[in-house]
Design a protein around this motif. Sequence first.
Motif, mmCIF file in Angstrom:
data_model
loop_
_atom_site.group_PDB
_atom_site.id
_atom_site.type_symbol
_atom_site.label_atom_id
_atom_site.label_comp_id
_atom_site.label_asym_id
_atom_site.label_seq_id
_atom_site.Cartn_x
_atom_site.Cartn_y
_atom_site.Cartn_z
ATOM 1 N N ALA A 155 18.976 -102.867 148.792
ATOM 2 C CA ALA A 155 19.281 -102.105 150.009
ATOM 3 C C ALA A 155 19.858 -100.748 149.652
ATOM 4 O O ALA A 155 19.174 -99.911 149.080
ATOM 5 C CB ALA A 155 20.211 -102.904 150.919
ATOM 6 N N ASP A 156 21.149 -100.545 149.914
ATOM 7 C CA ASP A 156 21.753 -99.229 149.686
ATOM 8 C C ASP A 156 22.665 -99.198 148.469
ATOM 9 O O ASP A 156 23.543 -98.349 148.361
ATOM 10 C CB ASP A 156 22.537 -98.791 150.928
ATOM 11 N N ILE A 157 22.468 -100.149 147.533
ATOM 12 C CA ILE A 157 23.289 -100.150 146.317
ATOM 13 C C ILE A 157 22.423 -100.444 145.096
ATOM 14 O O ILE A 157 21.331 -101.019 145.195
ATOM 15 C CB ILE A 157 24.433 -101.185 146.382
ATOM 16 N N PHE A 158 22.921 -100.021 143.936
ATOM 17 C CA PHE A 158 22.400 -100.469 142.649
ATOM 18 C C PHE A 158 23.332 -101.578 142.182
ATOM 19 O O PHE A 158 24.541 -101.363 142.037
ATOM 20 C CB PHE A 158 22.392 -99.330 141.630
ATOM 21 N N ASP A 159 22.793 -102.747 141.949
ATOM 22 C CA ASP A 159 23.632 -103.899 141.625
ATOM 23 C C ASP A 159 23.190 -104.485 140.290
ATOM 24 O O ASP A 159 22.011 -104.744 140.077
ATOM 25 C CB ASP A 159 23.520 -104.956 142.728
ATOM 26 N N GLY A 160 24.144 -104.686 139.395
ATOM 27 C CA GLY A 160 23.820 -105.258 138.094
ATOM 28 C C GLY A 160 25.022 -105.218 137.191
ATOM 29 O O GLY A 160 26.015 -105.915 137.409
ATOM 30 N N ALA A 161 24.930 -104.386 136.155
ATOM 31 C CA ALA A 161 26.057 -104.246 135.236
ATOM 32 C C ALA A 161 27.308 -103.816 136.000
ATOM 33 O O ALA A 161 28.419 -104.192 135.669
ATOM 34 C CB ALA A 161 25.724 -103.217 134.162
ATOM 35 N N PHE A 162 27.122 -103.001 137.015
ATOM 36 C CA PHE A 162 28.173 -102.666 137.971
ATOM 37 C C PHE A 162 27.486 -102.196 139.249
ATOM 38 O O PHE A 162 26.273 -102.015 139.276
ATOM 39 C CB PHE A 162 29.149 -101.640 137.412
ATOM 40 N N THR A 163 28.224 -102.050 140.321
ATOM 41 C CA THR A 163 27.656 -101.699 141.609
ATOM 42 C C THR A 163 27.885 -100.216 141.887
ATOM 43 O O THR A 163 28.999 -99.710 141.732
ATOM 44 C CB THR A 163 28.286 -102.538 142.731
ATOM 45 N N TYR A 164 26.794 -99.552 142.305
ATOM 46 C CA TYR A 164 26.889 -98.116 142.526
ATOM 47 C C TYR A 164 26.077 -97.767 143.768
ATOM 48 O O TYR A 164 25.004 -98.352 144.001
ATOM 49 C CB TYR A 164 26.329 -97.357 141.310
ATOM 50 N N PRO A 165 26.542 -96.817 144.580
ATOM 51 C CA PRO A 165 25.817 -96.470 145.812
ATOM 52 C C PRO A 165 24.418 -95.918 145.519
ATOM 53 O O PRO A 165 24.244 -95.057 144.660
ATOM 54 C CB PRO A 165 26.699 -95.393 146.460
ATOM 55 N N ALA A 166 23.429 -96.424 146.238
ATOM 56 C CA ALA A 166 22.050 -95.922 146.114
ATOM 57 C C ALA A 166 21.732 -95.114 147.347
ATOM 58 O O ALA A 166 21.162 -95.617 148.316
ATOM 59 C CB ALA A 166 21.082 -97.082 145.945
ATOM 60 N N ASP A 167 22.126 -93.847 147.335
ATOM 61 C CA ASP A 167 21.885 -93.013 148.501
ATOM 62 C C ASP A 167 21.387 -91.640 148.066
ATOM 63 O O ASP A 167 21.430 -91.287 146.887
ATOM 64 C CB ASP A 167 23.145 -92.883 149.361
ATOM 65 N N GLY A 168 20.910 -90.864 149.030
ATOM 66 C CA GLY A 168 20.461 -89.514 148.748
ATOM 67 C C GLY A 168 19.317 -89.469 147.756
ATOM 68 O O GLY A 168 18.368 -90.254 147.803
#
Length: 378
Positions: free
Chosen positions: A251-264
């Motif tokens: 959805a709107d995040i990168f999830d794995g080694a750590f979570t990071y916003p996936a926007d723009g």
Amino acid sequence: MDSYVELRSLRKEYTNGITAIQDLSLSVARGELLVLVGPSGCGKSTTLRCIAGLEDPTAGDVRIGGESVLERPPETRNIAMVFQNYALYPHKTARQNIGFGLRMTTDLSETEVRTRVEAVAETLDITTLLDQKPGSLSGGQQQRVALGRAIIRDPDVFLLDEPLSNLDATLRSQMRTEIQELQRELDVTTVYVTHDQTEAMTIGDRIAVLRDGRLQQLGAPMECYHEPANRFVAGFIGEPSMNLFECRVEADIFDGAFTYPADGALSEAAATAETRTVTLGVRPEVPALLESDDDAAEPTFSGTIDVIEPVGERSFVYITLEAGPQLVVATNGDVTVAEQATVRIEIPRTGVHLFDGTTGDALHHPSRDSGDTAPEVE
């Protein structure tokens, strides 16, 4: 670009089944210093030997000055090669070593050879060493003699195969500068091989990054640093190397080694990935250590400092994030932090690279005017 040395679909296979070079195509402009860089066994030296005529390629072409040289023996290609081990005759003086090639391949008189040897020695600042034998010379002095033997032939092309790898760090840095100055002064087309990416970044007009005999990227040093073509180049170029984190796009995040916003821009780039997996890349100079979360304008993370490496004006801080992965952060050398301390780290969106998780190809790079800084070099 006025290509002077050109490799066309070069391939080199050995009878034991090893393929050292795979479909390698590149060109070197007249007067340019091109560095071939990559890990051990990537085909750098084999490529150099194919240019020199010391190896016969399985397929493809080597062209110098617009003409194929595949049918020409090494001695007629008007190239000069400097080897890693210098390859000096131990029983001959520096004077005799430098002038050896002229004596063997020309009909110059002894007086003419002596004059040219002394002129080259003056250029390299080794005039006082001419009557000494290699065994009494330091590594740097032997390297200058080897360079002199190459220069005196007035070649069309210089080929240098890891010429500084046997020198200590201080002398290696000094000799890098001297080789650059010499190459500029002589204006000779030069192909330089090294496994040291810092050396490649500091000495080359352009660098060609090789892996397993294949060209990964060809470009200016800062281009390869700021805009790596793929995940391999991103991890290889830069010291310390880029932080790389494997993630899934959720959805709107990168999830794995750590979570990071996936926007723009990151979200748009991730949408072009072959699968829903990506690799986030962050250069060590991008994250910032925070005194408090109140200072943050970008995503922040908590972690524990494992190791601090002071390197003068900078320190490299190795931090294990709460989510598990390790992050390397470059800080000012006067920043006071302690090992085992818990810290907060800000990772700006404007500093994040994105690579396809399947192919490794680059999907997104930060804008060059977004505040990224150039890497520290020796």
